[in-house]
Scaffold this active site. Sequence first.
Site, PDB file in Angstrom:
ATOM      1  N   LYS A  53       0.838  -1.204   0.000  1.00  0.00           N
ATOM      2  CA  LYS A  53       0.000   0.000   0.000  1.00  0.00           C
ATOM      3  C   LYS A  53       0.870   1.250   0.000  1.00  0.00           C
ATOM      4  O   LYS A  53       0.624   2.198  -0.761  1.00  0.00           O
ATOM      5  CB  LYS A  53      -0.939  -0.016   1.217  1.00  0.00           C
ATOM      6  N   GLN A  97      -4.539  -1.429   9.708  1.00  0.00           N
ATOM      7  CA  GLN A  97      -4.528  -2.766   9.115  1.00  0.00           C
ATOM      8  C   GLN A  97      -5.098  -3.789  10.100  1.00  0.00           C
ATOM      9  O   GLN A  97      -4.724  -3.817  11.271  1.00  0.00           O
ATOM     10  CB  GLN A  97      -3.092  -3.140   8.703  1.00  0.00           C
ATOM     11  N   ASP A 120     -10.862   2.970   4.458  1.00  0.00           N
ATOM     12  CA  ASP A 120     -11.316   1.578   4.378  1.00  0.00           C
ATOM     13  C   ASP A 120     -12.836   1.491   4.293  1.00  0.00           C
ATOM     14  O   ASP A 120     -13.382   0.425   3.989  1.00  0.00           O
ATOM     15  CB  ASP A 120     -10.864   0.801   5.626  1.00  0.00           C
TER      16      ASP A 120
HETATM   17  N1  GUN Z   1      -7.128  -6.817   6.412  1.00  0.00           N
HETATM   18  C1  GUN Z   1      -7.583  -7.567   5.391  1.00  0.00           C
HETATM   19  N2  GUN Z   1      -8.205  -6.801   4.468  1.00  0.00           N
HETATM   20  C2  GUN Z   1      -8.133  -5.532   4.928  1.00  0.00           C
HETATM   21  C3  GUN Z   1      -8.589  -4.289   4.413  1.00  0.00           C
HETATM   22  O1  GUN Z   1      -9.208  -4.171   3.349  1.00  0.00           O
HETATM   23  N3  GUN Z   1      -8.307  -3.202   5.181  1.00  0.00           N
HETATM   24  C4  GUN Z   1      -7.653  -3.290   6.359  1.00  0.00           C
HETATM   25  N4  GUN Z   1      -7.438  -2.178   7.058  1.00  0.00           N
HETATM   26  N5  GUN Z   1      -7.223  -4.433   6.861  1.00  0.00           N
HETATM   27  C5  GUN Z   1      -7.463  -5.544   6.147  1.00  0.00           C
END
Ligand code: GUN
Length: 316
Positions: A53, A97, A120
């Site tokens: 990311k 995350q 998110d």
């Molecule tokens: N863990 C697995 N998928 C995601 C996501 O789309 N966003 C976040 N923040 N954590 C995750």
Amino acid sequence: MAATLLDGIRIANEIKNEVAEEAGRLSETGLRPGLAAVLVGSNPASEIYVRSKVQTCQALGLYSEKITPPEFSTTAELLELVHDLNARDEIDGILVQLPLPPQVDSKKVLLAVLPEKDVDGFHPMNVGFLSTQRPGLVPCTPAGIMEMLRRSNIPLQGADAVVVGRSDIVGKPMAMLLTNANATVTICHSKTRDLPGVCHRADILVAAMGRTGFVTRAFVKPGATVIDVGMNKITTREEFDKYFKGNEKREQAFAKNGYTLIGDVHPEVAEVAGALTPVPGGVGPLTIAMLMANTLKAAKLRRGARFQSPAMAERG
Ligand code: GUN
């Protein structure tokens, strides 16, 4: 006839190019979109995701910061961190995350993220905006799937869509987006009676339950569009042979890396589906592309600029 493969890498690149172009224009006016990614502890999969990311931000000209609180952080410490990020003007998007370590109250932490910085789309305010068709930030994976369907000219109006899996991150927002696009949507889960029968009615079938190769030919109506959100690792020869025996390309990858990735959809589905997302190279790349799009969107919404990009105009 074999299914058309929906190329997530190509579509993700299209979206990223659009974001880079527009972020460049914004940056010229002194408004460089910025993302803060919070990675607590050292979950190996999360480390890979967050690195990717942050690298994508750099490649697209977005500002990014990776913040790595220790494994044993408390809920109170993470709340303080989120409050600090909420208050910083150069941070447009905050991503915490998941999963967080067990001692942390994840819901409390996610609730603390300002809705306008919630790239998110997990905050209940954004969930409510989506369910009432108001502009807001939409979770990245389902938003990416909608972009893929739209850019692949797959009709949604009046289509029967079945979503298998009811997670807050994928299944529920996916069902909401498809409903908003005028599909007739069924959500299935582990307690659904006659799952193959329900899935077999689908024009669009989204598999997001996290079970290796679970969706077999019997689940799929000939010609249906099948979206595979699963991401599972195969590490044993026995399992490899069950799904990929005789597949040269997979064999090479398996020999080289000691594993290969498989989704929730069995490879045999390629023989009946009309269109199918591969794993890897399907939905995965779109999730990151939409995170970039959401960061740009958050920057523009918060700083009062108007939307132009087709990737986001579509989603309000
Ligand atoms: N863990 C697995 N998928 C995601 C996501 O789309 N966003 C976040 N923040 N954590 C995750």
